[in-house]
Scaffold this motif. Sequence first.
Motif, short mmCIF file in Angstrom:
data_model
loop_
_atom_site.label_atom_id
_atom_site.label_comp_id
_atom_site.label_asym_id
_atom_site.label_seq_id
_atom_site.Cartn_x
_atom_site.Cartn_y
_atom_site.Cartn_z
N VAL A 59 15.18 14.32 1.95
CA VAL A 59 14.11 13.33 1.88
C VAL A 59 12.78 14.06 1.95
CG1 VAL A 59 12.96 11.41 3.07
CG2 VAL A 59 15.45 11.47 2.91
N LEU A 60 11.94 13.80 0.97
CA LEU A 60 10.56 14.26 1.00
C LEU A 60 9.74 13.06 1.41
CD1 LEU A 60 10.36 16.37 -2.26
CD2 LEU A 60 10.70 17.16 0.08
N GLY A 61 9.17 13.14 2.58
CA GLY A 61 8.41 12.01 3.10
C GLY A 61 6.96 12.39 3.30
N ILE A 62 6.14 11.38 3.28
CA ILE A 62 4.72 11.59 3.56
C ILE A 62 4.30 10.53 4.57
CG2 ILE A 62 3.97 10.17 1.59
CD1 ILE A 62 1.62 12.24 1.31
N THR A 99 0.83 -1.20 0.00
CA THR A 99 0.00 0.00 0.00
C THR A 99 0.87 1.26 0.00
OG1 THR A 99 -1.47 -1.37 1.35
CG2 THR A 99 -2.20 0.85 0.95
N ASP A 100 0.80 2.07 1.07
CA ASP A 100 1.47 3.38 1.10
C ASP A 100 2.99 3.29 1.23
OD1 ASP A 100 -1.05 4.46 0.92
OD2 ASP A 100 -1.19 4.96 3.06
N GLY A 127 -0.81 11.56 5.63
CA GLY A 127 -0.88 12.53 4.55
C GLY A 127 0.00 13.75 4.79
N SER A 128 0.52 13.91 6.03
CA SER A 128 1.44 15.02 6.31
C SER A 128 2.71 14.83 5.51
CB SER A 128 1.79 15.06 7.80
OG SER A 128 0.64 15.30 8.59
N ILE A 129 3.23 15.93 4.96
CA ILE A 129 4.45 15.87 4.15
C ILE A 129 5.60 16.49 4.93
CG2 ILE A 129 5.54 16.70 2.02
CD1 ILE A 129 2.77 16.53 0.69
N TYR A 130 6.75 15.81 4.88
CA TYR A 130 7.94 16.23 5.61
C TYR A 130 9.08 16.51 4.63
CZ TYR A 130 5.51 13.53 9.24
OH TYR A 130 4.58 13.02 10.10
N LEU A 146 -6.38 8.06 0.82
CA LEU A 146 -5.83 9.30 1.39
C LEU A 146 -4.53 9.70 0.69
CD1 LEU A 146 -5.84 11.56 3.54
CD2 LEU A 146 -4.58 9.99 5.01
N LEU A 147 -3.60 8.76 0.56
CA LEU A 147 -2.33 9.11 -0.08
C LEU A 147 -2.47 9.29 -1.58
CD1 LEU A 147 -1.01 8.95 2.62
CD2 LEU A 147 0.86 7.70 1.58
N SER A 148 -3.43 8.62 -2.20
CA SER A 148 -3.70 8.87 -3.62
C SER A 148 -4.09 10.32 -3.83
CB SER A 148 -4.83 7.97 -4.13
OG SER A 148 -4.39 6.65 -4.22
#
Length: 169
Positions: free
Chosen positions: A118-121, A18-19, A75-78, A136-138
């Motif tokens: 790193v771009l993380g979600i 999945t994610d 769904g938060s992006i880091y 949600l992540l889609s």
Amino acid sequence: MDGQRRILVLGVGNILYTDEGVGVRCVERLERDYEFTPNVTLLDGGTLGMRLMDALLNADTAIVVDAVLGGQTPGSIYRCTGDDLRKSLAFKDSMHQTDLVDTLIYCDLLGNRPECVVLGIEPHDYQTMAVELSPLLSERLDDLAAFALKEIEAAGGGFKPRQRLHAEA
């Protein structure tokens, strides 16, 4: 490449969970929707770990896109750099994050460690075996791709939207 910085955009993760595969899915989206300047390389790193060393040694900047457990809502992006990098990449029992940190350390030892971000979600579901992202992540994938495009631009890369045929809608 006339002095331009070599930029590697690396999507990592296991697309079977999945994610967990969101980094790979983001790179696929970027490849589908944009054309990039010759100094930008997009790579599906999957769970390759040490086998990514050659690509990393040939990059001045590495932008890694991945699922990151940061404790925020799904769904938060880091955006992680420096000391946050090890924390972000060592967040779970998956092999590819630890391998990537080790690979960057080896690049350092060989004298060519790329600048790395790193771009993380935050994942919603990274344990269910499914090749699709969670709904949600889609929904957040375009936002994550936009963050990646900003990083590419900041590092000296360029891009333009691909011409789409109307029949593809």
